[in-house]
Every structure is written in C-alpha cells, then in structure tokens.
Design an enzyme around this catalytic site. Sequence first.
Site, mmCIF file in Angstrom:
data_model
loop_
_atom_site.group_PDB
_atom_site.id
_atom_site.type_symbol
_atom_site.label_atom_id
_atom_site.label_comp_id
_atom_site.label_asym_id
_atom_site.label_seq_id
_atom_site.Cartn_x
_atom_site.Cartn_y
_atom_site.Cartn_z
ATOM 1 N N ARG A 1 -7.513 -2.116 9.252
ATOM 2 C CA ARG A 1 -8.143 -3.441 9.346
ATOM 3 C C ARG A 1 -7.755 -4.131 10.645
ATOM 4 O O ARG A 1 -8.610 -4.589 11.389
ATOM 5 C CB ARG A 1 -7.698 -4.320 8.178
ATOM 6 C CG ARG A 1 -8.369 -3.973 6.887
ATOM 7 C CD ARG A 1 -7.998 -4.978 5.817
ATOM 8 N NE ARG A 1 -7.992 -4.360 4.509
ATOM 9 C CZ ARG A 1 -9.081 -4.023 3.831
ATOM 10 N NH1 ARG A 1 -10.277 -4.244 4.337
ATOM 11 N NH2 ARG A 1 -8.991 -3.458 2.653
ATOM 12 N N ASP B 1 1.263 0.287 11.718
ATOM 13 C CA ASP B 1 1.150 -1.025 12.360
ATOM 14 C C ASP B 1 2.413 -1.882 12.284
ATOM 15 O O ASP B 1 2.336 -3.111 12.358
ATOM 16 C CB ASP B 1 -0.029 -1.803 11.748
ATOM 17 C CG ASP B 1 0.155 -2.044 10.255
ATOM 18 O OD1 ASP B 1 1.067 -1.450 9.663
ATOM 19 O OD2 ASP B 1 -0.625 -2.828 9.689
ATOM 20 N N ARG C 1 -18.000 17.925 11.947
ATOM 21 C CA ARG C 1 -18.457 18.495 13.216
ATOM 22 C C ARG C 1 -19.326 19.742 12.955
ATOM 23 O O ARG C 1 -20.349 19.936 13.603
ATOM 24 C CB ARG C 1 -17.243 18.866 14.070
ATOM 25 C CG ARG C 1 -17.603 19.483 15.411
ATOM 26 C CD ARG C 1 -16.331 19.900 16.124
ATOM 27 N NE ARG C 1 -15.610 18.760 16.664
ATOM 28 C CZ ARG C 1 -15.926 18.150 17.795
ATOM 29 N NH1 ARG C 1 -16.959 18.558 18.500
ATOM 30 N NH2 ARG C 1 -15.222 17.139 18.242
ATOM 31 N N GLY D 1 0.841 -1.205 0.000
ATOM 32 C CA GLY D 1 0.000 0.000 0.000
ATOM 33 C C GLY D 1 0.871 1.248 0.000
ATOM 34 O O GLY D 1 1.834 1.316 0.744
ATOM 35 N N MET E 1 -9.072 8.299 0.040
ATOM 36 C CA MET E 1 -8.556 9.668 0.196
ATOM 37 C C MET E 1 -7.518 9.719 1.336
ATOM 38 O O MET E 1 -6.622 10.556 1.326
ATOM 39 C CB MET E 1 -9.689 10.645 0.499
ATOM 40 C CG MET E 1 -10.274 10.418 1.873
ATOM 41 S SD MET E 1 -11.632 11.465 2.355
ATOM 42 C CE MET E 1 -11.054 13.059 2.088
ATOM 43 N N GLN E 2 -7.659 8.782 2.283
ATOM 44 C CA GLN E 2 -6.743 8.785 3.434
ATOM 45 C C GLN E 2 -5.309 8.432 3.056
ATOM 46 O O GLN E 2 -4.385 8.664 3.811
ATOM 47 C CB GLN E 2 -7.226 7.769 4.487
ATOM 48 C CG GLN E 2 -8.559 8.151 5.087
ATOM 49 C CD GLN E 2 -9.223 6.980 5.793
ATOM 50 O OE1 GLN E 2 -9.029 6.775 6.978
ATOM 51 N NE2 GLN E 2 -10.010 6.211 5.072
ATOM 52 N N GLY F 1 -11.660 15.103 19.058
ATOM 53 C CA GLY F 1 -12.632 15.194 20.152
ATOM 54 C C GLY F 1 -13.846 14.305 19.953
ATOM 55 O O GLY F 1 -14.965 14.673 20.316
ATOM 56 N N ARG G 1 1.421 -5.267 -6.000
ATOM 57 C CA ARG G 1 1.393 -6.473 -5.178
ATOM 58 C C ARG G 1 1.770 -7.634 -6.104
ATOM 59 O O ARG G 1 1.399 -7.646 -7.269
ATOM 60 C CB ARG G 1 0.006 -6.668 -4.555
ATOM 61 C CG ARG G 1 -0.299 -5.536 -3.556
ATOM 62 C CD ARG G 1 -1.225 -5.972 -2.442
ATOM 63 N NE ARG G 1 -1.067 -5.137 -1.260
ATOM 64 C CZ ARG G 1 -1.729 -3.991 -1.053
ATOM 65 N NH1 ARG G 1 -2.558 -3.530 -1.950
ATOM 66 N NH2 ARG G 1 -1.544 -3.308 0.071
ATOM 67 N N GLY H 1 5.087 -1.900 3.923
ATOM 68 C CA GLY H 1 4.513 -2.435 5.153
ATOM 69 C C GLY H 1 5.063 -3.816 5.472
ATOM 70 O O GLY H 1 6.104 -4.221 4.929
ATOM 71 N N ASP H 2 4.344 -4.554 6.301
ATOM 72 C CA ASP H 2 4.917 -5.831 6.770
ATOM 73 C C ASP H 2 5.047 -6.879 5.666
ATOM 74 O O ASP H 2 5.979 -7.679 5.681
ATOM 75 C CB ASP H 2 4.164 -6.375 7.996
ATOM 76 C CG ASP H 2 2.702 -6.645 7.727
ATOM 77 O OD1 ASP H 2 2.196 -6.178 6.676
ATOM 78 O OD2 ASP H 2 2.065 -7.314 8.546
ATOM 79 N N ASP I 1 -1.121 2.922 8.214
ATOM 80 C CA ASP I 1 -1.726 2.179 9.333
ATOM 81 C C ASP I 1 -0.924 2.259 10.634
ATOM 82 O O ASP I 1 -1.434 1.924 11.696
ATOM 83 C CB ASP I 1 -1.892 0.698 8.960
ATOM 84 C CG ASP I 1 -2.920 0.517 7.860
ATOM 85 O OD1 ASP I 1 -3.812 1.368 7.739
ATOM 86 O OD2 ASP I 1 -2.816 -0.473 7.111
ATOM 87 N N LYS J 1 -25.201 18.892 21.207
ATOM 88 C CA LYS J 1 -25.850 19.090 19.916
ATOM 89 C C LYS J 1 -25.482 18.019 18.883
ATOM 90 O O LYS J 1 -26.158 17.845 17.879
ATOM 91 C CB LYS J 1 -25.481 20.457 19.363
ATOM 92 C CG LYS J 1 -25.964 21.609 20.221
ATOM 93 C CD LYS J 1 -26.733 22.599 19.362
ATOM 94 C CE LYS J 1 -27.275 23.769 20.138
ATOM 95 N NZ LYS J 1 -28.074 23.407 21.285
ATOM 96 N N THR K 1 3.580 3.069 5.753
ATOM 97 C CA THR K 1 2.162 2.677 5.734
ATOM 98 C C THR K 1 1.366 3.650 6.592
ATOM 99 O O THR K 1 1.832 4.047 7.659
ATOM 100 C CB THR K 1 1.948 1.237 6.256
ATOM 101 O OG1 THR K 1 0.575 1.087 6.626
ATOM 102 C CG2 THR K 1 2.789 0.899 7.468
HETATM 103 P P1 ADP Z 1 2.397 -4.173 2.655
HETATM 104 O O1 ADP Z 1 3.859 -4.155 2.377
HETATM 105 O O2 ADP Z 1 1.777 -2.804 2.564
HETATM 106 O O3 ADP Z 1 2.058 -4.912 3.923
HETATM 107 P P2 ADP Z 1 1.471 -6.492 1.110
HETATM 108 O O4 ADP Z 1 1.171 -7.308 2.306
HETATM 109 O O5 ADP Z 1 0.520 -6.499 -0.022
HETATM 110 O O6 ADP Z 1 1.688 -4.953 1.447
HETATM 111 O O7 ADP Z 1 2.904 -6.971 0.580
HETATM 112 C C1 ADP Z 1 3.511 -6.355 -0.530
HETATM 113 C C2 ADP Z 1 4.260 -7.351 -1.350
HETATM 114 O O8 ADP Z 1 5.330 -7.928 -0.583
HETATM 115 C C3 ADP Z 1 3.474 -8.564 -1.815
HETATM 116 O O9 ADP Z 1 2.681 -8.299 -2.953
HETATM 117 C C4 ADP Z 1 4.574 -9.560 -2.139
HETATM 118 O O10 ADP Z 1 5.155 -9.261 -3.390
HETATM 119 C C5 ADP Z 1 5.598 -9.244 -1.046
HETATM 120 N N1 ADP Z 1 5.447 -10.227 0.030
HETATM 121 C C6 ADP Z 1 4.465 -10.350 0.924
HETATM 122 N N2 ADP Z 1 4.629 -11.430 1.722
HETATM 123 C C7 ADP Z 1 5.759 -12.034 1.306
HETATM 124 C C8 ADP Z 1 6.487 -13.209 1.705
HETATM 125 N N3 ADP Z 1 6.044 -13.997 2.700
HETATM 126 N N4 ADP Z 1 7.633 -13.518 1.051
HETATM 127 C C9 ADP Z 1 8.064 -12.731 0.051
HETATM 128 N N5 ADP Z 1 7.433 -11.620 -0.385
HETATM 129 C C10 ADP Z 1 6.308 -11.267 0.222
#
Ligand code: ADP
Length: 319
Positions: free
Chosen positions: A171, A129, A154, A11, A250-251, A185, A72, A102-103, A127, A214, A125
């Site tokens: 999520r 997270d 508001r 993302g 939009m976020q 607030g 992705r 992200g993760d 998020d 209100k 990200t």
């Molecule tokens: P984010 O990085 O925002 O969490 P995704 O979870 O969609 O987004 O992961 C982004 C991309 O990272 C995936 O489309 C894939 O190419 C790669 N990826 C995700 N998980 C793995 C994994 N277990 N091993 C290798 N590449 C991964």
Amino acid sequence: MKRIGVLTSGGDAPGMNAAVRAVVRKAIFHDIEVFGIYQGYQGLMNGKIEKLELGSVGDIIHRGGTILQSARCDEFKTKAGQQQGIEQLRAHQIEGLVVIGGDGSYRGAKALTELGFPCIGIPGTIDNDIPGTDFTIGFDTAMNTVLDVIDKIRDTATSHERTFVIEVMGRGAGDLALWTGLAGGAETIIIPEEKFEMKDIVDRLKKGNERGKKHSIIIVAEGVMSGVEFASKVQAETNFETRASVLGHMQRGGSPTAADRVLASRFGARAVELLLDGKGGRAVGIKENHLIDYDIVEALTSEHQLNLKLYDLSKELSI
Ligand code: ADP
C-alpha cells in the site's frame, strides 16, 4: 531476567514461526523460561498466555503463518488496554517481551516499554517497510511467490501475445513490486514512491511491439492503482489485449525461504540477547548483512527508504 514472552501481531508473514522458534530455543539455551502470547495484543490483554517448551516449537521452522496466531486490537492503543496487558504479564511473572510484527506492532512495543515493561521488536512483514533495516522477515518468501507467478504468466503472455498487469501487495511501500519486477524482467514497474505518466508507458509498449516483442509485463503495487483499472487504461490507450492478475493474500502464505528462515533465526536470537542485557525499546534489523539493533522510536519516526538504484536499474534493463 528469568521469564520472557513472545507474540506475533498485525499482518502475518512467512518466517514468523522461525523467529518464534529462535526466541524460544535461544532463551531456553540460557535457562530462561518462555511464554507464548496467543493472538497478539488482543490475547495479551485477555491472558491467552502459555508456557512454551523446546518441543512446542518443533516442526514449525518450515511453516508459513504463525503458530501464535495474530490479531488486530484497537483497545490496545489505549493506556488502559496497555496497562491491562502489563498486568497480565506481571501475573505470569514475565519480565520482557519480544514482539514480531510491523510498524503498528512496534507502536505497541514502544508504548509498553515507556510504561516500564521492556520490549524488543522483530520486523515481520512481507512489505519490507520498516525503517532502519534492509530486510524484514517474510519479504524474501513473498518475493519468490510473486516471481513464480510472474514466470508462469510470462509463458501464457508469450503464447497469446498479450500485455499483463500484475497487482502485488504494497500500500505504502513499493519494495515487493520493485524487487519482483526487476527479478521477473518486467517492462514497467509502478510503485507509490515514483510518479508515472501513462503516456510514457504507452509509448514504451508500442515501441516494444514495433520491434516484435511478443508480450509485456507490468507490475503495479496495490497502493498506486488496482491492477484491473490499470489494465483497462492500458488497453484503452494501446488497443493491445491486456489482462490483469491480482495476486492477493497468496503472497502472505507459504513455506519461508532459506533466506527468511536464517534472517528470522538471527533476529530471534538477537532479541533474546538484548533482553538478557537488560535492554528494552530496541528493534533488531539487518544492514549490509550485519545484524544491528536500534531505538524502536527510530523505526517509527524515520521514513522507510526504498532502494531507488534498483528502480533506475530496472528501467535501464527493460528498454
Ligand atoms: P502491523 O504490525 O503489521 O503494522 P497493525 O498496524 O494492524 O499491523 O498493528 C497491529 C496491532 O498493534 C494493532 O492492532 C494494535 O493492537 C497495535 N498497535 C498499533 N498501533 C498502536 C499504538 N499506537 N499504540 C499501541 N498499540 C498499537
């Protein structure tokens, strides 16, 4: 190390461009060549790789999204896909890689490092997270985008004496809902990390109404329930006119805030320093305003900690 690569994946988040710029400029400052890999791991596998110069990252620090684009790519989750990526990197004589995402993106970076190709992760990200860092790039901008909407809602909520439910992204993590709810607030904040009873919410709304309030604003993280569903439940139980606003993508957009640009610049520069030190498999982060780096495995195996003190505070302040 003479050549490094940089990619954005998963993302997108405002501030990714500022991080790309920092990676490129910091590397060139140290006489290292930088290659941009377009469309994340998909582009890596397909060899969408181009040399970036100082000017390639000019005029992007203020732009949302990512000039490197994101994608992705399920194929990259396989060993064969990862090997193909490494072959592309080697063909371009690239020796280290900075991954902004992200993760999921971190998992890819970890896999490449385990196959002998050093990667550094930068948390990007909205998020917020990623475990191990207090903040991720994009979170501050997204917060301010949401806050702007809360303030506007508001105004109309007050004029019409309505209850508003605002659904924000998140999520699995309630950070965006929590921080914007506190800053805006909101009377009630609904996040995946904390259970809620509809009866308590209804009681609070009714009490507020009795003392002449209100309007009421409820922030719901999308991972808990849709804003529309939540609003219809509230209306059914209170009889107060209740409207839902779903903020959606939009976020993710907009010009990054000063805080995100500074964070991205610091993260990008640190990532390059780590590669120069011969390190791989690390993630950069910020803890109590100190720049840190840690094993990327830690970011993937520990749990993201939401600041629950803020949750308690929001309850105290919205009585
Ligand atoms: P984010 O990085 O925002 O969490 P995704 O979870 O969609 O987004 O992961 C982004 C991309 O990272 C995936 O489309 C894939 O190419 C790669 N990826 C995700 N998980 C793995 C994994 N277990 N091993 C290798 N590449 C991964």
